[in-house]
Scaffold this motif. Structure first.
Motif, mmCIF file in Angstrom:
data_model
loop_
_atom_site.group_PDB
_atom_site.id
_atom_site.type_symbol
_atom_site.label_atom_id
_atom_site.label_comp_id
_atom_site.label_asym_id
_atom_site.label_seq_id
_atom_site.Cartn_x
_atom_site.Cartn_y
_atom_site.Cartn_z
ATOM 1 N N VAL A 79 0.679 -1.132 0.067
ATOM 2 C CA VAL A 79 -0.132 -0.272 0.250
ATOM 3 C C VAL A 79 0.752 1.332 -0.634
ATOM 4 O O VAL A 79 1.442 1.349 1.064
ATOM 5 C CB VAL A 79 -1.002 -0.394 0.403
ATOM 6 N N PRO A 80 0.949 2.020 -0.899
ATOM 7 C CA PRO A 80 1.670 3.791 -0.872
ATOM 8 C C PRO A 80 0.994 4.287 -0.409
ATOM 9 O O PRO A 80 -0.400 4.158 -0.035
ATOM 10 C CB PRO A 80 1.292 3.717 -2.119
ATOM 11 N N LEU A 81 2.198 5.228 0.995
ATOM 12 C CA LEU A 81 1.988 5.644 1.878
ATOM 13 C C LEU A 81 2.918 7.244 1.011
ATOM 14 O O LEU A 81 3.425 6.965 0.655
ATOM 15 C CB LEU A 81 1.530 5.225 2.828
ATOM 16 N N ASP A 82 1.992 8.533 1.673
ATOM 17 C CA ASP A 82 3.047 9.282 2.036
ATOM 18 C C ASP A 82 3.531 9.648 3.513
ATOM 19 O O ASP A 82 2.217 9.679 4.446
ATOM 20 C CB ASP A 82 1.795 11.105 1.646
ATOM 21 N N VAL A 83 4.713 9.770 3.563
ATOM 22 C CA VAL A 83 4.841 9.754 4.988
ATOM 23 C C VAL A 83 5.613 10.931 5.020
ATOM 24 O O VAL A 83 6.712 11.440 4.808
ATOM 25 C CB VAL A 83 5.531 8.542 6.107
ATOM 26 N N ASP A 84 5.888 11.769 6.714
ATOM 27 C CA ASP A 84 6.482 13.039 6.701
ATOM 28 C C ASP A 84 6.301 12.860 8.208
ATOM 29 O O ASP A 84 5.934 12.246 9.166
ATOM 30 C CB ASP A 84 5.835 14.315 6.445
ATOM 31 N N ALA A 85 7.509 13.618 8.579
ATOM 32 C CA ALA A 85 8.123 13.458 10.105
ATOM 33 C C ALA A 85 8.831 14.948 10.278
ATOM 34 O O ALA A 85 9.062 15.669 9.634
ATOM 35 C CB ALA A 85 9.447 11.802 10.220
ATOM 36 N N PHE A 129 -0.918 2.490 11.857
ATOM 37 C CA PHE A 129 -1.952 3.849 11.844
ATOM 38 C C PHE A 129 -1.871 3.272 13.913
ATOM 39 O O PHE A 129 -1.775 4.174 14.462
ATOM 40 C CB PHE A 129 -3.048 3.547 11.755
ATOM 41 N N SER A 130 -1.665 2.482 13.640
ATOM 42 C CA SER A 130 -2.212 1.474 15.456
ATOM 43 C C SER A 130 -0.476 1.386 16.105
ATOM 44 O O SER A 130 -0.437 1.346 17.167
ATOM 45 C CB SER A 130 -2.430 -0.198 15.311
ATOM 46 N N SER A 131 0.944 1.137 15.748
ATOM 47 C CA SER A 131 2.233 1.308 16.608
ATOM 48 C C SER A 131 2.924 2.003 15.702
ATOM 49 O O SER A 131 4.589 2.211 16.078
ATOM 50 C CB SER A 131 2.757 -0.190 15.739
ATOM 51 N N ARG A 132 2.592 3.823 16.106
ATOM 52 C CA ARG A 132 3.143 4.296 15.981
ATOM 53 C C ARG A 132 3.949 5.494 16.557
ATOM 54 O O ARG A 132 5.037 5.757 16.299
ATOM 55 C CB ARG A 132 1.592 6.300 15.360
ATOM 56 N N ASP A 133 3.898 4.500 17.630
ATOM 57 C CA ASP A 133 5.044 4.909 19.032
ATOM 58 C C ASP A 133 6.044 4.007 18.828
ATOM 59 O O ASP A 133 6.983 4.989 18.721
ATOM 60 C CB ASP A 133 4.474 4.542 20.227
ATOM 61 N N GLU A 134 5.953 2.601 18.400
ATOM 62 C CA GLU A 134 6.730 2.048 17.850
ATOM 63 C C GLU A 134 7.636 2.298 16.525
ATOM 64 O O GLU A 134 8.679 1.840 16.676
ATOM 65 C CB GLU A 134 6.029 0.764 17.768
ATOM 66 N N LEU A 135 7.006 2.976 15.430
ATOM 67 C CA LEU A 135 7.890 3.384 14.531
ATOM 68 C C LEU A 135 8.529 4.149 14.728
ATOM 69 O O LEU A 135 9.832 4.733 14.526
ATOM 70 C CB LEU A 135 6.843 3.531 13.741
ATOM 71 N N ASN A 136 8.326 5.163 15.352
ATOM 72 C CA ASN A 136 9.118 6.552 16.430
ATOM 73 C C ASN A 136 10.267 5.828 17.105
ATOM 74 O O ASN A 136 11.504 6.540 16.593
ATOM 75 C CB ASN A 136 7.757 7.529 17.386
ATOM 76 N N LYS A 137 10.059 5.169 17.725
ATOM 77 C CA LYS A 137 11.439 4.265 18.447
ATOM 78 C C LYS A 137 12.385 3.754 17.605
ATOM 79 O O LYS A 137 13.438 4.024 17.959
ATOM 80 C CB LYS A 137 10.433 2.853 19.409
ATOM 81 N N VAL A 138 12.140 3.635 16.714
ATOM 82 C CA VAL A 138 12.884 2.959 15.997
ATOM 83 C C VAL A 138 13.418 3.376 14.558
ATOM 84 O O VAL A 138 14.855 3.304 14.957
ATOM 85 C CB VAL A 138 11.407 2.214 14.681
ATOM 86 N N LEU A 139 12.594 4.608 14.361
ATOM 87 C CA LEU A 139 13.070 5.385 14.093
ATOM 88 C C LEU A 139 14.969 6.233 15.077
ATOM 89 O O LEU A 139 15.687 6.643 14.321
ATOM 90 C CB LEU A 139 12.248 6.775 13.278
#
Length: 276
Positions: A79-85, A129-139
């Motif tokens: 699934v293609p996404l547009d992500v910013d940080a 969507f459900s694991s955004r905190d985990e994604l932030n930690k990995v980054l």
């Protein structure tokens, strides 16, 4: 005062002015002597050797922010996404930052983009969507490790938005609406179930009380006739309150017999002539 003294005075003044360097609070500066790193200047008043020394860099050591523009990424389920940080970072060692990397901000931005795409590629759409905190930690872990040789500390990474294509968003909204409707139907069914149980328990309790009352009563038939007549009256009243046209077929004999028996039930009356 001769010309030589004036020249000497100008030289001294020029040397003094050229040797003074004032570094602002929150900043540091690097000094090279004849093209080679010599020392670091701290906030406040500093002196260098004019001509021989030169300040090659003055930069802040306070925390800084880089706003990453939306980047395209593909999830594990294609699934293609547009992500910013947003990335918060600070310089820990200005010497390493200057000599280890050409443009540290551009390098951090490119590293964030690469790491973000890699992390999204290992997750399914719902997980992003459900694991955004985990994604932030990995980054944060990966960026902090990668930027350490540059004398830089990444203090925080926040994924701001994750935007799938419009078609995917429409499908997600339909799925969410269906899930809400399903939960509402389950809640309604559970409520009806509990109400039915309560009515049944009430009916059983009423029957138990009625049975106990009839067992101790001497006029059982009269009580039953009264209850039967009451049920007919209440049913007719409810039907009469409805605005819909209706035809009700009832057994008049069944009702009349009960009413007649109830009406003609003998009562304790004083017989004529027994006035004693």
């Amino acid at each position: 005062m001769g010309p030589s003294i004036l020249v000497l005075a100008f030289v001294v003044i020029g040397y003094t002015i050229g040797s003074v360097r004032i570094i602002k609070q929150g900043n540091e500066a690097l000094v090279e002597r004849l093209g080679r790193y010599q020392r670091k200047l701290r906030p406040g008043l500093n002196f260098i050797v004019p001509v021989v020394d030169s300040v090659v860099l003055e930069d802040t050591i306070r925390e800084q922010l880089i706003d990453i523009e939306p980047q395209s990424a593909i999830t594990a389920d294609n699934v293609p996404l547009d992500v910013d940080a947003v990335v918060y970072w600070k310089i820990l060692d200005l010497e390493r930052t200057y000599y280890a990397i050409e443009n540290v901000e551009e390098a951090i931005e490119e590293l964030v983009t690469t790491t973000l795409r890699s992390a999204i590629g290992k997750m399914k759409l719902e997980e992003t969507f459900s694991s955004r905190d985990e994604l932030n930690k990995v980054l944060l872990d990966q960026l902090d490790e990668a930027t350490e040789p540059w004398g830089v500390k990444v203090t925080r990474v926040e994924v701001q938005s994750i935007e799938p294509p419009q078609q995917v968003r429409d499908s997600m909204q339909l799925q969410q609406a269906a899930e809400i409707k399903k939960r509402a139907a389950i809640t309604e069914a559970e409520g009806e179930k509990q109400a039915a149980i309560s009515r049944a328990e009430g009916t059983v309790q009423s029957m138990r009380l009625l049975s106990e009352a009839l067992q101790s009563a001497t006029n059982r038939q009269q009580v039953l006739n009264f209850l039967l007549a009451q049920q007919y009256v209440e049913a007719n009243q409810k039907l009469g309150e409805s605005s819909n046209s209706k035809v009700v077929f009832m057994d008049p004999k069944f009702l009349s017999e009960g009413l007649v028996e109830l009406i003609n039930e003998p009562t304790d009356q004083v017989e004529p002539g027994n006035n004693d």
